[in-house]
Design a protein around this motif. Sequence first.
Motif, PDB file in Angstrom:
ATOM      1  N   TYR A  10     -10.844  -0.893  -8.996  1.00  0.00           N
ATOM      2  CA  TYR A  10      -9.904  -2.006  -8.921  1.00  0.00           C
ATOM      3  C   TYR A  10     -10.038  -2.906 -10.135  1.00  0.00           C
ATOM      4  O   TYR A  10     -11.033  -2.866 -10.868  1.00  0.00           O
ATOM      5  CB  TYR A  10     -10.130  -2.810  -7.636  1.00  0.00           C
ATOM      6  N   SER A  55     -13.369   3.923  -4.856  1.00  0.00           N
ATOM      7  CA  SER A  55     -12.382   2.864  -5.060  1.00  0.00           C
ATOM      8  C   SER A  55     -12.602   2.241  -6.433  1.00  0.00           C
ATOM      9  O   SER A  55     -13.745   1.934  -6.793  1.00  0.00           O
ATOM     10  CB  SER A  55     -12.490   1.782  -3.980  1.00  0.00           C
ATOM     11  N   THR A  95      -5.270  10.200  -1.822  1.00  0.00           N
ATOM     12  CA  THR A  95      -5.228   9.101  -2.787  1.00  0.00           C
ATOM     13  C   THR A  95      -4.276   8.012  -2.313  1.00  0.00           C
ATOM     14  O   THR A  95      -3.198   8.302  -1.785  1.00  0.00           O
ATOM     15  CB  THR A  95      -4.774   9.599  -4.174  1.00  0.00           C
ATOM     16  N   PRO A 123     -13.097  -4.328  -2.583  1.00  0.00           N
ATOM     17  CA  PRO A 123     -13.983  -3.294  -2.037  1.00  0.00           C
ATOM     18  C   PRO A 123     -15.435  -3.715  -2.281  1.00  0.00           C
ATOM     19  O   PRO A 123     -15.968  -3.524  -3.370  1.00  0.00           O
ATOM     20  CB  PRO A 123     -13.617  -2.038  -2.841  1.00  0.00           C
ATOM     21  N   SER A 162       0.836  -1.187   0.000  1.00  0.00           N
ATOM     22  CA  SER A 162       0.000   0.000   0.000  1.00  0.00           C
ATOM     23  C   SER A 162       0.881   1.250   0.000  1.00  0.00           C
ATOM     24  O   SER A 162       1.876   1.313   0.725  1.00  0.00           O
ATOM     25  CB  SER A 162      -0.908   0.010   1.233  1.00  0.00           C
ATOM     26  N   MET A 172      -5.736  -1.728  -6.736  1.00  0.00           N
ATOM     27  CA  MET A 172      -6.864  -0.879  -6.378  1.00  0.00           C
ATOM     28  C   MET A 172      -6.360   0.522  -6.087  1.00  0.00           C
ATOM     29  O   MET A 172      -5.314   0.704  -5.452  1.00  0.00           O
ATOM     30  CB  MET A 172      -7.592  -1.414  -5.150  1.00  0.00           C
ATOM     31  N   GLY A 186      -7.713   4.216  -4.460  1.00  0.00           N
ATOM     32  CA  GLY A 186      -8.772   4.847  -3.686  1.00  0.00           C
ATOM     33  C   GLY A 186      -8.556   6.342  -3.592  1.00  0.00           C
ATOM     34  O   GLY A 186      -7.407   6.819  -3.533  1.00  0.00           O
ATOM     35  N   HIS A 187      -9.645   7.094  -3.578  1.00  0.00           N
ATOM     36  CA  HIS A 187      -9.545   8.549  -3.522  1.00  0.00           C
ATOM     37  C   HIS A 187     -10.678   9.101  -2.673  1.00  0.00           C
ATOM     38  O   HIS A 187     -11.832   8.680  -2.815  1.00  0.00           O
ATOM     39  CB  HIS A 187      -9.615   9.143  -4.931  1.00  0.00           C
ATOM     40  N   GLU A 230     -15.939   8.593  -0.813  1.00  0.00           N
ATOM     41  CA  GLU A 230     -14.756   7.753  -0.976  1.00  0.00           C
ATOM     42  C   GLU A 230     -14.979   6.870  -2.199  1.00  0.00           C
ATOM     43  O   GLU A 230     -15.985   6.168  -2.288  1.00  0.00           O
ATOM     44  CB  GLU A 230     -14.535   6.891   0.269  1.00  0.00           C
TER      45      GLU A 230
END
Length: 279
Positions: free
Chosen positions: A151, A149, A85, A95, A78, A133, A135-136, A147
């Motif tokens: 992927y 996501s 982000t 997710p 990660s 994935m 995410g923002h 939020e």
Amino acid sequence: EKFSIHGYLTQAWAKSDGEQILGISKQGTTDYRRAAVLLRFSPTPKDSLVIQLAHRRLGLSPVSSQEPDVKLDWAFYSRDLGANTSLRVGRLPQPLGIHNETRYVGTLLPFYRAPYNFYQEGSFTSETIDGAMIGHAISPDSSWNAEVSAYGGGFTMFETTAQGPRPTRAEKGIGAQVWLNTPLSGLRFGVGAMRMELAQSASGKDRWNNLSASAEYAGERVKVRSEYRRTRTTAVESEFDNYYVYGGVNVTPRLVLHAQFDTCTLSFLAAPGFTGLVI
């Protein structure tokens, strides 16, 4: 801290009042549990490596004989790409809904596991995806925020056949999930979508399309949540619709009452008018 380790054990006893279902027999079984150990290494504030080793038993379900005693559940890297982000790469939890990342952690759930029909377990499903994935967070400091996501990747799952469960590989999986947080503390809504292809399915090349919707209110005394999911397959034209409704009330600081209704319907579109009630 740069290094952390924690884990959990969730153990159950289950008994069916009819035929065997989900690995549960009329005689009852204690061979129903989930355990995991999670290791996290964070060399910098922006980087983390997460590995989770897991053990699962599903009673008399044929899927149990196909799984190792200990398997690599998660293994992903990660990286925070900016203030709002992040990126994950490797074998990571999909997710999906409210509970997928904590679906077996008994101390965080009102019952033994997350609602079965929505989250599934055993065959025709996977909790993780081998891929990436991103995410923002949108407007995280405002009263209304979101939020997002997105992927993509593939995974191996078990498919039930006349000869028993067999592994099959899903590829070209792509999906997204959006959570909308409201000004009312604890109230949020989510939607998600995913599509994938099973190139080695027993019924030939198959395409699955999933749509889901979630709603949750987590107040100080009252918790209410509900989720709906529809899965459509193309090789054997079918639709799998399921939903659940949960409510919980804190009667005292140490006593909580829980209630949940969980149901699903399997419809075969190739035979108009036929609808099978699964659970």
